[in-house]
Write an enzyme that holds these catalytic residues in place. Structure first.
Site, PDB file in Angstrom:
ATOM      1  N   LEU A 127      27.197  37.704   1.709  1.00 61.58           N
ATOM      2  CA  LEU A 127      28.444  38.472   1.632  1.00 61.58           C
ATOM      3  C   LEU A 127      29.039  38.429   0.231  1.00 61.58           C
ATOM      4  O   LEU A 127      29.352  39.459  -0.360  1.00 61.58           O
ATOM      5  CB  LEU A 127      29.451  37.938   2.650  1.00 61.58           C
ATOM      6  CG  LEU A 127      30.878  38.475   2.568  1.00 61.58           C
ATOM      7  CD1 LEU A 127      30.904  39.975   2.836  1.00 61.58           C
ATOM      8  CD2 LEU A 127      31.789  37.747   3.556  1.00 61.58           C
ATOM      9  N   THR A 128      29.200  37.225  -0.330  1.00 61.83           N
ATOM     10  CA  THR A 128      29.942  37.042  -1.580  1.00 61.83           C
ATOM     11  C   THR A 128      29.273  37.758  -2.755  1.00 61.83           C
ATOM     12  O   THR A 128      28.058  37.718  -2.934  1.00 61.83           O
ATOM     13  CB  THR A 128      30.069  35.546  -1.900  1.00 61.83           C
ATOM     14  OG1 THR A 128      30.722  34.902  -0.807  1.00 61.83           O
ATOM     15  CG2 THR A 128      30.870  35.324  -3.172  1.00 61.83           C
ATOM     16  N   PRO A 130      30.253  39.076  -7.151  1.00 58.20           N
ATOM     17  CA  PRO A 130      31.164  38.799  -8.266  1.00 58.20           C
ATOM     18  C   PRO A 130      32.559  39.382  -8.061  1.00 58.20           C
ATOM     19  O   PRO A 130      33.542  38.828  -8.535  1.00 58.20           O
ATOM     20  CB  PRO A 130      30.450  39.447  -9.455  1.00 58.20           C
ATOM     21  CG  PRO A 130      28.990  39.365  -9.111  1.00 58.20           C
ATOM     22  CD  PRO A 130      28.940  39.581  -7.628  1.00 58.20           C
ATOM     23  N   ILE A 159      25.004  32.261  -2.760  1.00 61.03           N
ATOM     24  CA  ILE A 159      24.508  32.436  -1.402  1.00 61.03           C
ATOM     25  C   ILE A 159      23.811  31.159  -0.931  1.00 61.03           C
ATOM     26  O   ILE A 159      22.752  30.778  -1.444  1.00 61.03           O
ATOM     27  CB  ILE A 159      23.561  33.644  -1.303  1.00 61.03           C
ATOM     28  CG1 ILE A 159      24.265  34.909  -1.821  1.00 61.03           C
ATOM     29  CG2 ILE A 159      23.079  33.826   0.127  1.00 61.03           C
ATOM     30  CD1 ILE A 159      25.578  35.227  -1.124  1.00 61.03           C
ATOM     31  N   GLY A 344      38.632   1.627 -10.972  1.00 61.64           N
ATOM     32  CA  GLY A 344      37.541   2.043 -11.855  1.00 61.64           C
ATOM     33  C   GLY A 344      36.224   2.195 -11.125  1.00 61.64           C
ATOM     34  O   GLY A 344      35.403   3.060 -11.477  1.00 61.64           O
ATOM     35  N   GLU A 367      34.195  30.091   2.508  1.00 65.03           N
ATOM     36  CA  GLU A 367      34.666  30.644   3.779  1.00 65.03           C
ATOM     37  C   GLU A 367      36.159  30.952   3.741  1.00 65.03           C
ATOM     38  O   GLU A 367      36.882  30.794   4.723  1.00 65.03           O
ATOM     39  CB  GLU A 367      34.294  29.717   4.942  1.00 65.03           C
ATOM     40  CG  GLU A 367      32.792  29.527   5.020  1.00 65.03           C
ATOM     41  CD  GLU A 367      32.277  29.231   6.406  1.00 65.03           C
ATOM     42  OE1 GLU A 367      32.899  29.667   7.388  1.00 65.03           O
ATOM     43  OE2 GLU A 367      31.237  28.568   6.501  1.00 65.03           O
TER      44      GLU A 367
END
Length: 389
Positions: A127-128, A130, A159, A344, A367
């Site tokens: 889906l994703t 730029p 992806i 630390g 998501e």
């Protein structure tokens, strides 16, 4: 999209099995996974044998058939170790698999779901892009009809599982957006289809072993039956439904990770001394542990309620976003406090809380970012008020 539930007795057995696997087999190898940036083959095989590649896929397709109420309990167990373990089979059960479960044709389900449940095929949710991530409406990847086929052109990024995927669930624009019709469809594109190229594995801040990459589609030709549901209009509904379900899952994963960070903090505070005094006796350290515990308890309750409301159909939009927002933000705070409790030592690469600190940062991004969740929640509440009872 209805869900059936595995019996309580059967699920208790599954959860105990997963908890034992996570804590006795995976946790001791977290540093190995981090350094090699991969899940060892024997752990992958063990996960497949346990049915984890198909725990949320219905039993008729050889999955375990867990509903979301049970899914979140499992996710909280899986979140206790490196998030790359869950990522290995997360797309099969989550956003990619649920598109097929909820919207696929009978033939599409028959072709893919059993193989996905067995771990023979890994599916990626493409889906994703730029210019489009949390909001799919910005998609630029296009699919054009050419005779009986569709031709897809576009570029996807970040992806999950792309380097090892056997199937890509690809979202593409088939028409210009109109009111109540965003013009987005979903296509099943097998790996190896001419024109589909997977880029090099991404180098990320954390979650070593969870592989992501760019995916380029250059004149990718698929037949008409590659259209999910055989219906162009199903695409956007598939995305929104799968993302909402996935948001509750991610919220539960965040709770599991926060619990691990808390446990590491308590163990460190109970055994480490400063100037001859156990640091857990210092009140300011106790205050940090208290804040961690409160966040974990609130997140767990919220996830369970959101999952219940999703399964009942009472709330499949606002509650998933609220749970995702709160729990992922909470996990970030708990991880930060864990590093602080360790001092630390918490900044050292092979200490679990250092890895957790890096791993959980992504939870607020994928998501749907925290900002998108706020828009969904706020906008949804206003629309409910305007619509009235």
């Amino acid at each position: 999209m209805s869900e059936t539930q595995v019996s309580g007795e059967d699920f208790d057995f599954i959860r105990r099995q997963v908890r034992d696997f996570v804590r006795t087999k995976v946790v001791p190898r977290e540093t190995e996974i981090m350094r090699a940036d991969r899940i060892p083959d024997d752990l992958r095989t063990a996960a497949a044998d346990m049915g984890l590649f198909g725990y949320a896929i219905p039993a008729e397709w050889n999955g375990l058939g867990l509903d979301l109420v049970q899914d979140v309990e499992l996710a909280m167990e899986l979140g206790y170790t490196t998030l790359s373990l869950r990522s290995m089979f997360g797309t099969n059960n989550g956003i990619a698999g649920q598109v097929l479960v909820g919207f696929g044709t009978d033939e599409q389900k028959k072709q893919w779901l059993a193989r996905m449940a067995a771990g023979e095929v890994v599916a990626s949710f493409a889906l994703t892009e730029p210019g489009a991530g949390s909001n799919p409406a910005g998609l630029r990847t296009r699919a054009v009809r050419d005779g009986d086929d569709w031709v897809i052109d576009g570029h996807k990024q970040f992806i999950t599982n792309a380097p090892v995927a056997g199937l890509f669930v690809v979202f593409a624009r088939t028409a210009e957006p109109r009111p109540k019709n965003p013009g987005i469809a979903v296509f099943l594109v097998p790996a190896g289809t001419p024109g589909l190229t997977v880029g090099p594995k991404d180098a990320k801040m954390g979650q070593e072993g969870a592989w992501t990459a760019d995916v380029t589609l250059d004149g990718v030709r698929v037949p008409a039956d590659a259209l999910v549901g055989g219906d162009e209009a199903a695409g956007y509904r598939a995305a929104m439904t799968s993302l909402a379900r996935g948001r509750v899952h991610i919220a539960a994963l965040a709770v599991g990770t926060a619990q691990r960070a808390l446990d590491e903090s308590v163990a460190y505070a109970a055994t480490t001394t400063q100037g001859g005094t156990r640091i857990g006796d210092f009140q300011l350290v106790q205050a940090m542990l208290a804040d961690q515990q409160a966040g974990v308890l609130a997140g767990r309750a919220m996830v369970r309620e959101a999952a219940r409301a999703y399964v009942s159909g009472e709330d499949r939009r606002i509650a998933p976003s609220a749970a995702k927002l709160f729990c992922t933000e909470m996990a970030g705070k708990v991880a930060d406090l864990a590093v602080q409790v360790h001092g630390g030592a918490g900044y050292m690469r092979d200490i679990p809380v250092e890895r957790i600190y890096r791993d959980v940062r992504l939870l607020r991004l994928y998501e749907g970012t925290s900002e998108i969740q706020r828009l969904i929640i706020g906008g949804g509440l206003v629309r409910q008020a305007v619509a009235g009872p």
